[in-house]
Design an enzyme around this catalytic site. Structure first.
Site, short mmCIF file in Angstrom:
data_model
loop_
_atom_site.label_atom_id
_atom_site.label_comp_id
_atom_site.label_asym_id
_atom_site.label_seq_id
_atom_site.Cartn_x
_atom_site.Cartn_y
_atom_site.Cartn_z
N ASP A 31 -15.82 14.95 22.92
CA ASP A 31 -14.47 14.88 22.35
C ASP A 31 -14.37 13.84 21.24
OD1 ASP A 31 -11.85 15.69 22.08
OD2 ASP A 31 -11.09 14.32 23.60
N LYS A 62 -10.50 18.32 27.29
CA LYS A 62 -9.17 17.73 27.30
C LYS A 62 -8.31 18.36 28.39
CE LYS A 62 -8.88 16.89 22.27
NZ LYS A 62 -8.60 15.45 22.25
N ARG A 93 -15.98 12.28 14.23
CA ARG A 93 -16.89 11.38 13.52
C ARG A 93 -18.25 12.03 13.29
NH1 ARG A 93 -16.05 7.14 18.29
NH2 ARG A 93 -14.08 8.26 18.22
N ASP A 109 -5.84 19.01 14.43
CA ASP A 109 -7.04 18.19 14.24
C ASP A 109 -7.74 18.46 12.92
OD1 ASP A 109 -8.19 16.01 15.40
OD2 ASP A 109 -9.67 17.12 16.57
N GLU A 132 -15.81 14.22 18.43
CA GLU A 132 -16.52 15.14 17.53
C GLU A 132 -16.18 14.92 16.06
OE1 GLU A 132 -12.70 16.52 17.00
OE2 GLU A 132 -13.61 15.96 18.91
#
Length: 425
Positions: free
Chosen positions: A274, A204, A278, A215, A276
């Site tokens: 990114d 990112k 799921r 997150d 990640e």
């Protein structure tokens, strides 16, 4: 304490008839008449907080449960608890307000914590401590740490978290108020607990990474939702599964092009490290299916695409059971936590193809390409036995604010907690 009253009449005199607030010697009056009165109450509370008010006493008539809660949402601060005395209400409403406040403040505490202080094992232990403080010996749990995940076949959570010096964790927590160890599990909650997300090798930008302590908002939300449901008298057995990891960059990090073979035999090519969330939720959804629960609810700060679609005032809902989606949306309106269904069909599963595996975890375009939120939800649906369980996915677009606005302090909002608790009840 500053005395705050309500008025359904417009403000008069020097304040102007459209003013949210007028001020008196010992306090202020909120003028809530007009469109969206609950939003006006919340905006007034945020204005008072931003002006330096620290101790508030709600007084007088008109303070319904909903208006008091709207005031609390606006008055709550990012990093410190606020002093707020509820208006006189009946005992049941007072109990409900206090329970909802405790759960909301716990969400703020863990989501707003620095990523240095809130890491996978700490998140799991804080969830255990919080729920044990509510339900006592009705709570039992199992924690898998680091390579123990591989021993059990939880490849997604292990792969995402293995590059961190602080190992990935899967928490399975059982709330069983029945006292019967063979009692059926009525519902299973699954939460994404990425305590910090660098994006991995799909790194990112600084601007995109700075708020990524949020997150783990999905894990915090489902934990608080279970606590709030218990506080309201939940009497059925519920399992909570938190998939916790730091998504970091190191020589042993998972890489683009890797193929992960999940416990259910499904193979997944990693085309974006990114994407990640799921990957860890897939483990949790498989584990949820093993409980044979008829209802599975997962929650995650999963996609920017959901935020683009519904903004930050709504959470996005996904599922293949239309009646369950409609029910969840109706409950969101009842508890004033707006949520909106976005498209999901079985054919969305084909939108992340791979030459090397059953599916890819995303597409190589920025943000997963067109329909990214639906494609992410479809990826999750591959790991749910939708023939045996009703399933709903919350993409928590509204659970965090990067900066303060007219209604919310910066950081966690708690939106989604009451909605999910209502589904459990």
């Amino acid at each position: 304490m500053l005395r705050i009253t309500l008025s359904a009449e417009p403000s008069a005199g020097a304040w102007g008839e459209k003013a949210l607030l007028s001020y008196q010697e010992d306090g202020a009056v909120i003028h809530y008449s007009g469109d969206y009165p609950l939003r006006r109450v919340q905006q007034a509370a945020r204005r008072l907080q931003s002006q330096g008010a620290e101790q508030i006493n709600l007084e007088g008539s008109g303070w319904s449960y909903e208006r008091q809660w709207a005031f609390y949402c606006g008055f709550a601060a990012t990093m410190k608890p606020v002093e707020l005395k509820w208006a006189s209400v009946d005992e049941d409403e007072l109990e409900l307000l206090n329970a909802r406040r405790r759960c909301s403040e716990w969400v703020r505490q863990v989501v707003n914590a620095t990523p240095e202080d809130m890491y996978p094992e700490k998140l799991a232990n804080d969830a255990i401590e919080f729920l044990s403080s509510i339900a006592g010996d009705k709570i039992s749990h199992e924690i898998l740490i680091g390579d123990q995940l591989l021993d059990k076949g939880w490849i997604g959570t292990h792969s995402v978290g293995r590059a961190s010096s602080r190992p990935p964790v899967m928490l399975t927590l059982d709330f069983n108020p029945t006292g019967d160890p063979d009692a059926p599990v009525s519902a299973c909650l699954v939460g994404k607990g990425i305590t910090f997300d660098s994006g991995g090798y799909s790194l990112k930008s600084s601007a995109g990474m700075v708020s990524m302590k949020c997150d783990m908002g999905g894990a915090a939300t489902v934990t608080a939702a279970l606590g709030y449901a218990i506080e309201q008298g939940l009497r059925q057995r519920v399992t909570l599964i938190l998939c916790c990891a730091e998504n970091m960059v190191a020589g042993n990090a998972y890489k683009l092009g890797d193929v992960l073979t999940y416990k259910n035999g499904l193979t997944v090519e990693v085309v974006n490290t990114d994407a990640e969330g799921r990957l860890v939720l897939a483990d949790g959804l498989i584990a949820a299916g093993e409980t044979k629960a008829p209802l599975i609810i997962d929650a995650a700060t999963l996609t920017g695409a959901a935020m683009m679609a519904v903004g930050t005032d709504y959470n996005a809902l996904f599922g293949l059971d239309r009646a369950l989606l409609q029910h969840a949306q109706q409950l969101s309106e009842l508890v004033n936590e707006p949520a909106w269904p976005l498209p999901l069909e079985k054919w969305h599963q084909a939108n992340c193809p791979s030459h090397y595996a059953d599916t890819a975890n995303s597409r190589t375009q920025k943000g997963g390409g067109m329909g990214g939120a639906s494609n992410a939800a479809a990826f999750l649906s591959r790991f749910v036995d939708t023939e045996s369980s009703r399933w709903i996915h919350f993409d928590l677009a509204a659970c965090f604010r990067d900066s303060a606005d007219s209604r919310w302090a910066a950081g966690a909002t708690g939106l989604g907690v009451a909605n999910i608790a209502a589904l459990l009840l």
